[in-house]
Design a protein around this motif. Sequence first.
Motif, short mmCIF file in Angstrom:
data_model
loop_
_atom_site.label_atom_id
_atom_site.label_comp_id
_atom_site.label_asym_id
_atom_site.label_seq_id
_atom_site.Cartn_x
_atom_site.Cartn_y
_atom_site.Cartn_z
N GLU A 75 58.05 49.19 60.44
CA GLU A 75 58.73 48.03 60.77
C GLU A 75 60.14 48.66 61.41
OE1 GLU A 75 59.24 44.85 57.65
OE2 GLU A 75 57.30 43.94 58.39
N VAL A 76 60.61 48.02 62.32
CA VAL A 76 62.02 48.21 63.09
C VAL A 76 62.89 46.75 63.21
CG1 VAL A 76 62.94 49.00 65.18
CG2 VAL A 76 61.06 50.10 64.27
N THR A 77 64.04 46.79 62.50
CA THR A 77 64.73 45.55 62.40
C THR A 77 66.00 45.84 63.14
OG1 THR A 77 63.38 44.87 60.57
CG2 THR A 77 65.55 43.69 61.04
N THR A 78 66.48 44.66 63.94
CA THR A 78 67.78 44.77 64.40
C THR A 78 68.74 44.64 63.63
OG1 THR A 78 66.81 44.11 66.88
CG2 THR A 78 69.02 43.83 66.32
N TYR A 79 69.94 45.27 63.63
CA TYR A 79 71.08 45.17 62.55
C TYR A 79 71.28 43.85 62.57
CZ TYR A 79 72.27 49.92 63.28
OH TYR A 79 72.40 51.64 63.35
N ARG A 80 71.37 43.04 61.30
CA ARG A 80 71.86 41.52 61.38
C ARG A 80 72.70 41.34 60.06
NH1 ARG A 80 65.42 39.96 59.62
NH2 ARG A 80 65.79 40.30 57.38
N THR A 81 73.16 40.12 60.06
CA THR A 81 73.67 39.33 58.78
C THR A 81 72.93 38.06 58.71
OG1 THR A 81 75.18 38.29 60.19
CG2 THR A 81 75.82 40.44 59.34
N GLU A 82 72.83 37.60 57.40
CA GLU A 82 71.80 36.44 57.31
C GLU A 82 72.59 35.16 56.64
OE1 GLU A 82 69.26 37.69 54.33
OE2 GLU A 82 67.72 39.02 56.07
#
Length: 377
Positions: A75-82
């Motif tokens: 799983e590759v996830t883009t840097y993020r805030t939630e």
Amino acid sequence: MKTALKVVQTLEKGGFEAYIVGGAVRDLLLGKIPQDIDVATNAAPQEVKTLFSRTIDTGIDHGTVLVLLDGVGIEVTTYRTEGMYSDSRRPDSVEFVQSLEEDLKRRDFTINAMALDKERHIIDPFEGKKDIEKRLIRAVGNPDERFQEDALRMLRAVRFSGQLDFKIDSITLASIRKQAQGIQSVAVERLKNELDKIMVQGHTARSMSYLKESGLTKYLPAGEYFETDWSSYEPVDIAASGWAYMLYRQNREFKDIRVYKFSNEERKLIEQSLKAARLEQWDIWTYYHFSGQQLAIAAALTGVEADIAAGKAALPIQSKSEIAANGIDLMEWSGKKQGPWIRQWIEQMERSIVSGKLKNDKEIIKDWFTNEYHGNA
């Protein structure tokens, strides 16, 4: 790990940042082999997809793409805030960012907020490595904020305490006590998933102690049933063993916990394990009627020492389907049409074979049935 590092290298060759993040880094520092390895990057999901020939959009709206490489899924996830989790399932909003530290800042606990680069250097802005050395579960930043973002994190702290055999940081635990009521907002499926994990880990008693101490049992569905003595609990590699243990200790039935939306298979396993555990003694019918898994859980509940495999192997038949005669044979031998009587006679036949009173041979069964049927006619 090799495949994940290849993914990191491919992203970097494409001009992006990329790191292995989360639980995989924690497990490496603990000397364990990571099971699930995630990668974080500043590449947008569509940019990730252009760099790999095989991808699956598992959560592209939230920045996650599954990269298939060398027969493995990473799983590759883009840097993020939630944003907040108002539905207690997923964040209301996700904002992609360019900073690794901003991404790590949104994570739950310091031990899960570390990153590893391709040279295996640790990026640790919140001192997660120190907390691993101290064997401590500590929220990233302000614990009140972390638990308000997602109340399930309170239960995750409890789960990690037993999974890793760590203490919960005093400030983090105080925050859980203060906000325990918030666990009521979490979907029951997510609660059960965490509770299942607690019941199969090595230190369930520790987690259950924190579950009570934190006040979460006051607000969990059927929460009072978790407040039992778990010191003698020994997991049988399946969460159902924990649920059965809890009910057995509390002299309760499955209906008392059905709020957790168990599958039919789980329900049957728990119910049958309790029935077997509550038998005064085990006989040959017990070994036939209950599955090996049900008996293993029942034996763990009661402390019964039984060679379940040998008991199963000694049976003349393992299931009803192995009986040498069937309903069609009974109708032919009796001259009677189909009806409820067939089931009754097959059950009688089954018990006679299992008990050793009747040999599982068609001709012998025919003689037995003819004599018994006409003798009762």
